[in-house]
Design an enzyme around this catalytic site. Structure first.
Site, PDB file in Angstrom:
ATOM      1  N   CYS A  89       7.829   6.538  26.763  1.00  0.00           N
ATOM      2  CA  CYS A  89       7.494   7.170  25.484  1.00  0.00           C
ATOM      3  C   CYS A  89       6.434   8.273  25.610  1.00  0.00           C
ATOM      4  O   CYS A  89       6.587   9.351  25.035  1.00  0.00           O
ATOM      5  CB  CYS A  89       7.049   6.126  24.480  1.00  0.00           C
ATOM      6  SG  CYS A  89       5.993   4.845  25.169  1.00  0.00           S
ATOM      7  N   GLN A 118      -2.486   4.718  23.302  1.00  0.00           N
ATOM      8  CA  GLN A 118      -1.144   4.221  23.025  1.00  0.00           C
ATOM      9  C   GLN A 118      -1.147   3.049  22.036  1.00  0.00           C
ATOM     10  O   GLN A 118      -1.882   2.082  22.187  1.00  0.00           O
ATOM     11  CB  GLN A 118      -0.462   3.818  24.338  1.00  0.00           C
ATOM     12  CG  GLN A 118      -0.274   5.015  25.253  1.00  0.00           C
ATOM     13  CD  GLN A 118       0.460   4.724  26.549  1.00  0.00           C
ATOM     14  OE1 GLN A 118       0.074   5.270  27.578  1.00  0.00           O
ATOM     15  NE2 GLN A 118       1.502   3.918  26.529  1.00  0.00           N
ATOM     16  N   ARG A 120      -4.653   1.525  25.769  1.00  0.00           N
ATOM     17  CA  ARG A 120      -4.066   0.881  24.583  1.00  0.00           C
ATOM     18  C   ARG A 120      -5.115   0.892  23.479  1.00  0.00           C
ATOM     19  O   ARG A 120      -6.290   0.565  23.719  1.00  0.00           O
ATOM     20  CB  ARG A 120      -3.680  -0.555  24.919  1.00  0.00           C
ATOM     21  CG  ARG A 120      -2.887  -1.242  23.834  1.00  0.00           C
ATOM     22  CD  ARG A 120      -1.467  -0.738  23.712  1.00  0.00           C
ATOM     23  NE  ARG A 120      -0.632  -1.117  24.832  1.00  0.00           N
ATOM     24  CZ  ARG A 120       0.553  -0.590  25.104  1.00  0.00           C
ATOM     25  NH1 ARG A 120       1.049   0.362  24.327  1.00  0.00           N
ATOM     26  NH2 ARG A 120       1.257  -0.970  26.136  1.00  0.00           N
ATOM     27  N   HIS A 129       1.791   7.188  19.464  1.00  0.00           N
ATOM     28  CA  HIS A 129       1.003   7.411  20.682  1.00  0.00           C
ATOM     29  C   HIS A 129       0.329   8.784  20.596  1.00  0.00           C
ATOM     30  O   HIS A 129       0.966   9.781  20.231  1.00  0.00           O
ATOM     31  CB  HIS A 129       1.904   7.409  21.914  1.00  0.00           C
ATOM     32  CG  HIS A 129       2.338   6.033  22.368  1.00  0.00           C
ATOM     33  ND1 HIS A 129       1.997   4.880  21.736  1.00  0.00           N
ATOM     34  CD2 HIS A 129       3.084   5.671  23.450  1.00  0.00           C
ATOM     35  CE1 HIS A 129       2.520   3.844  22.394  1.00  0.00           C
ATOM     36  NE2 HIS A 129       3.183   4.296  23.429  1.00  0.00           N
TER      37      HIS A 129
HETATM   38  N1  HSE Z   1       5.308   1.801  28.106  1.00  0.00           N
HETATM   39  C1  HSE Z   1       5.037   2.220  26.789  1.00  0.00           C
HETATM   40  C2  HSE Z   1       3.813   1.553  26.235  1.00  0.00           C
HETATM   41  C3  HSE Z   1       6.156   1.976  25.833  1.00  0.00           C
HETATM   42  O1  HSE Z   1       3.391   0.534  26.793  1.00  0.00           O
HETATM   43  O2  HSE Z   1       3.250   2.041  25.270  1.00  0.00           O
HETATM   44  C4  HSE Z   1       7.541   2.239  26.290  1.00  0.00           C
HETATM   45  O3  HSE Z   1       7.818   3.545  26.645  1.00  0.00           O
END
Ligand code: HSE
Length: 363
Positions: free
Chosen positions: A135, A162, A260, A267
């Protein structure tokens, strides 16, 4: 009409895909067959399709009847089923949201506004496996398409912020639950409320199963598995996938730290870019805006940024917001920008939906 099998269509990415297909009348040009890994035989009523009886997602003979299979079921399913299908002589198109096939030589990572020509060439050559990109990679590439397409970049340093949707539906539910549990404190005094929230969130019985630490009132600067070179696998994907999509050798160097954050489904990414030459900010803006129809350029202004360049502003839209564009103290060729996009739309479902339509034009 062409038979298209759908697997994993009830999960989060699958549901977003179904809704997008319904809104775009995509079901009118295909005969959908819905599969399930656990509920074969169940009757379901699907938006825009009507009643349908679920087929067994492990029944190779039934899957073999599909001209196209679209799966959002995950890498384990792909690793199990696709070899069995191919070994049985299945010649259909496999369109996949999972990462398992992305770096395989016989698959193409799909992001057709960027690599539509490569996709068509691959189809001409008989390639049958097409995979949606990570993503952050898809969202970043759409944001800076105007610079990529003119090959204006020497390197990119990217810091991501994210959303928890990237970790799945349970992670979103857990965050909301944590926020409500943690926030249920006396808010009359700031230091007392901070201490009370900190005590709750740090306590060993605070509910937390989706991440290594609670995401409520927190961030986590590690996404996915650690690699020997110090990167996380999520960070590794940026250079690997972007260069595969661009078919670029030598590779365009890209690295950063993936973080995160307690956001639900968009994102964000902060980029520092070394350009090959000095380019005026107005020209950069024009290139970014002209590259595709989804970039929404946001002037480098606090109020406009607050209104248009946030996860809340772009969630549930196909917009790729790009702003905070500026030159840096490093040099005239080093620029910075910030971009935000919906993790489930352009970050996951939309490239698959578009690839399905590209395949449908071929069968
Ligand atoms: N790997 C991405 C995430 C989501 O952990 O935000 C999938 O593309």
């Amino acid at each position: 009409m062409r038979k298209v099998g759908f697997i994993g269509w009830r999960g989060m990415v699958g549901s977003v895909l179904m809704t997008r297909m319904y809104k775009n009348n995509d079901f009118e040009s295909l005969t959908p067959v819905f599969f399930s890994t656990s509920q074969k035989g169940q009757q379901v009523d699907i938006l825009g399709v009507g009643a349908s009886v679920l087929k067994d997602a492990y029944a190779i003979d039934v899957l073999m009847q599909m001209e196209i299979i679209v799966t959002c079921q995950g890498s384990d399913y792909t690793a199990d089923i696709l070899p069995k299908l191919r070994n049985s002589g299945w010649q259909g198109y496999w369109i996949d949201a999972a990462s398992h096939l992305r770096m395989h030589d016989d698959s193409v990572i799909v992001l057709d506004p960027i690599n539509g020509d490569s996709i068509q060439k691959a189809l001409d050559k008989g390639v049958k496996n097409f995979v949606g990109g990570n993503c952050t990679v898809s969202l970043m590439m759409l944001a800076i398409q105007g610079l990529l397409k003119e090959d204006l970049i020497n390197w990119i340093s990217v810091m991501s912020y994210q959303a928890v949707s990237g970790a799945g539906a349970k992670a979103m539910i857990e965050l909301v639950n944590q926020m409500s549990l943690a926030g249920n404190v006396d808010i009359t005094d700031s230091l007392t409320l901070e201490r009370d929230i900190h005590t709750k969130v740090s306590s060993s019985d605070f509910p937390c199963t989706e991440f290594l630490t609670p995401m409520a009132y927190n961030i986590l600067p590690f996404i996915d598995a650690p690699l020997a070179n110090g990167q996380s696998k999520e960070e590794w994907k940026a250079q690997a996938e972007m260069n595969k999509i661009l078919q670029k050798t030598p590779a365009l160097p890209i690295d950063g730290i993936c973080v995160r954050v307690p956001v639900l489904r968009a994102h964000s990414q902060a980029l520092t870019i070394e350009l090959k030459k000095s380019i005026a900010l107005n020209d950069i803006q024009q290139k970014l805006e002209k590259a595709n129809e989804w970039v929404r350029f946001v002037d480098n202004d606090p109020k406009l940024t607050a209104k248009h360049l946030t996860p809340m502003a772009v969630s549930n839209t196909l917009d790729i917001a790009v702003g905070r564009l500026k030159k840096t103290n490093l040099s005239d060729r080093h620029i910075q920008l910030f971009t935000v996009g919906d993790q489930l739309l352009w970050g996951a479902a939309e490239p698959l939906r578009r690839m399905l339509n590209i395949c449908l034009a071929r069968v």
